[in-house]
Scaffold this motif. Sequence first.
Motif, PDB file in Angstrom:
ATOM      1  N   MET A   1      -6.946  68.126  96.851  1.00  0.00           N
ATOM      2  CA  MET A   1      -6.609  69.439  97.401  1.00  0.00           C
ATOM      3  C   MET A   1      -7.802  70.380  97.322  1.00  0.00           C
ATOM      4  O   MET A   1      -8.414  70.534  96.269  1.00  0.00           O
ATOM      5  CB  MET A   1      -5.445  70.058  96.633  1.00  0.00           C
ATOM      6  N   ILE A   2      -8.138  70.964  98.461  1.00  0.00           N
ATOM      7  CA  ILE A   2      -9.278  71.881  98.562  1.00  0.00           C
ATOM      8  C   ILE A   2      -8.752  73.274  98.890  1.00  0.00           C
ATOM      9  O   ILE A   2      -7.919  73.438  99.789  1.00  0.00           O
ATOM     10  CB  ILE A   2     -10.231  71.442  99.714  1.00  0.00           C
ATOM     11  N   VAL A   3      -9.240  74.277  98.163  1.00  0.00           N
ATOM     12  CA  VAL A   3      -8.945  75.673  98.515  1.00  0.00           C
ATOM     13  C   VAL A   3     -10.296  76.340  98.766  1.00  0.00           C
ATOM     14  O   VAL A   3     -11.072  76.549  97.851  1.00  0.00           O
ATOM     15  CB  VAL A   3      -8.186  76.395  97.378  1.00  0.00           C
ATOM     16  N   ASP A   4     -10.586  76.602 100.048  1.00  0.00           N
ATOM     17  CA  ASP A   4     -11.878  77.160 100.425  1.00  0.00           C
ATOM     18  C   ASP A   4     -11.672  78.630 100.818  1.00  0.00           C
ATOM     19  O   ASP A   4     -11.094  78.928 101.864  1.00  0.00           O
ATOM     20  CB  ASP A   4     -12.458  76.355 101.600  1.00  0.00           C
ATOM     21  N   ILE A   5     -12.131  79.547  99.938  1.00  0.00           N
ATOM     22  CA  ILE A   5     -11.940  80.980 100.201  1.00  0.00           C
ATOM     23  C   ILE A   5     -13.234  81.557 100.759  1.00  0.00           C
ATOM     24  O   ILE A   5     -14.200  81.760 100.038  1.00  0.00           O
ATOM     25  CB  ILE A   5     -11.536  81.724  98.906  1.00  0.00           C
ATOM     26  N   GLY A   6     -13.255  81.758 102.068  1.00  0.00           N
ATOM     27  CA  GLY A   6     -14.471  82.248 102.717  1.00  0.00           C
ATOM     28  C   GLY A   6     -14.439  83.758 102.887  1.00  0.00           C
ATOM     29  O   GLY A   6     -13.818  84.474 102.116  1.00  0.00           O
ATOM     30  N   GLY A   7     -15.108  84.234 103.938  1.00  0.00           N
ATOM     31  CA  GLY A   7     -15.118  85.666 104.214  1.00  0.00           C
ATOM     32  C   GLY A   7     -13.917  86.062 105.063  1.00  0.00           C
ATOM     33  O   GLY A   7     -13.267  87.067 104.831  1.00  0.00           O
ATOM     34  N   GLY A   8     -13.618  85.240 106.074  1.00  0.00           N
ATOM     35  CA  GLY A   8     -12.548  85.585 107.016  1.00  0.00           C
ATOM     36  C   GLY A   8     -11.246  84.847 106.786  1.00  0.00           C
ATOM     37  O   GLY A   8     -10.171  85.366 107.059  1.00  0.00           O
ATOM     38  N   THR A   9     -11.345  83.583 106.316  1.00  0.00           N
ATOM     39  CA  THR A   9     -10.115  82.805 106.117  1.00  0.00           C
ATOM     40  C   THR A   9     -10.135  82.068 104.787  1.00  0.00           C
ATOM     41  O   THR A   9     -11.200  81.757 104.257  1.00  0.00           O
ATOM     42  CB  THR A   9      -9.917  81.725 107.220  1.00  0.00           C
ATOM     43  N   THR A  10      -8.929  81.795 104.297  1.00  0.00           N
ATOM     44  CA  THR A  10      -8.779  80.891 103.159  1.00  0.00           C
ATOM     45  C   THR A  10      -8.158  79.615 103.715  1.00  0.00           C
ATOM     46  O   THR A  10      -7.088  79.658 104.330  1.00  0.00           O
ATOM     47  CB  THR A  10      -7.867  81.516 102.086  1.00  0.00           C
ATOM     48  N   GLU A  11      -8.875  78.525 103.539  1.00  0.00           N
ATOM     49  CA  GLU A  11      -8.406  77.231 104.056  1.00  0.00           C
ATOM     50  C   GLU A  11      -7.890  76.404 102.889  1.00  0.00           C
ATOM     51  O   GLU A  11      -8.622  76.149 101.930  1.00  0.00           O
ATOM     52  CB  GLU A  11      -9.578  76.467 104.692  1.00  0.00           C
ATOM     53  N   ILE A  12      -6.646  75.993 102.976  1.00  0.00           N
ATOM     54  CA  ILE A  12      -6.061  75.177 101.906  1.00  0.00           C
ATOM     55  C   ILE A  12      -5.636  73.863 102.553  1.00  0.00           C
ATOM     56  O   ILE A  12      -4.896  73.874 103.546  1.00  0.00           O
ATOM     57  CB  ILE A  12      -4.839  75.894 101.289  1.00  0.00           C
ATOM     58  N   ALA A  13      -6.123  72.755 102.035  1.00  0.00           N
ATOM     59  CA  ALA A  13      -5.799  71.481 102.678  1.00  0.00           C
ATOM     60  C   ALA A  13      -5.669  70.350 101.663  1.00  0.00           C
ATOM     61  O   ALA A  13      -6.376  70.323 100.661  1.00  0.00           O
ATOM     62  CB  ALA A  13      -6.883  71.128 103.698  1.00  0.00           C
ATOM     63  N   VAL A  14      -4.757  69.443 101.971  1.00  0.00           N
ATOM     64  CA  VAL A  14      -4.651  68.198 101.198  1.00  0.00           C
ATOM     65  C   VAL A  14      -5.266  67.113 102.072  1.00  0.00           C
ATOM     66  O   VAL A  14      -4.875  66.932 103.236  1.00  0.00           O
ATOM     67  CB  VAL A  14      -3.182  67.874 100.854  1.00  0.00           C
TER      68      VAL A  14
END
Length: 344
Positions: free
Chosen positions: A157-170
């Motif tokens: 599981m990845i939680v990528d918190i950028g500037g515009g979006t937070t992408e959460i993916a398995v």
Amino acid sequence: MGLFDFFSSDLAIDLGTANTLIISKDKVVVDEPSIIALDRVTGKVIAVGSEAMLMHEKTHENIKTIRPLRDGVIADFHAAEHMIRGMIKMIDRNKNRLISPSHRMIICIPSGITEVEKRAVRDSAEHAGAKEVYMIPEPLAAAIGIGIDIEEPVGSMIVDIGGGTTEIAVIALSGIVCDQSIRTAGDVFTKDILDYMRRQHNLLIGERSAEKIKIEVGAAMSELDDEIAPSDFEVRGRDLMTGIPKIIKVSYTEIAFAIDKSISKIEEAVLRALETAPPELSADIYDRGIHLTGGGALLRGLDKRLSMKTKLPVHVAEDPLRAVVRGTGEALKQIDYFKSVLMT
């Protein structure tokens, strides 16, 4: 090596809302804020990246600064094209080339992107001189960047918190099994801080100052361990009552309070993604934990807060700001191996 190979160079681009990073020949060659400054009269580009950032919110009527990306996608097509072109020029600045290089580019995109937004990315890259454009979803690039073998039949599981979006993916078997893409991320934290300073301290500050507060004293919890707790930070702005510039000090506890609601939204999205994951992958995530990447991963205490909420181990990637571009660079290096995850 033919003449063509000598002049062509492939690029991996992390086109972010806040920062754009470019890898060429295995090295990060550009790491600049995603912003350009234009002359309003002639429409010419005056500055790109950090040079334009210095002008942001300080311009007169002849100059305007534009951030071409909003919420992880291109909002201003024309400006995005100029920005990509300007950043590519930064790489070639030191080389006196007779022929302009032709690039193959891999650009990472949010997983919740629409077909129209995808086309905008492709067109911008082609107009900036790309001969082939590939795209890779951000969570996959982040997973590759932190050394996860995405081909394995094991869930990560990845939680990528950028500037515009937070992408959460398995992720498992080179694909995204379930994901959540929310538009609550670094820019929203900055806006929360800006609003808080105005409401609580009657102090008007700019976007750049709010960003600086977030970096210096940003925290996800109001109580931190002494070793990671930052000291109070001086903020300069305009007093809304008197109109005169003034200085006040803010603590990380105040900032944690200011961004608390936005962090709760990220927590909810993480829980939603966990709910939709197949049970076998849930078992893998229980063993492996959650991986945090992106600039938001640097918020003090965020890993601990997420861990308390999900009862799972949470790992912050090393150098989380560059995880996505490193993964994109890896995909570029082994383009045939990662062909299945790339989109054209």
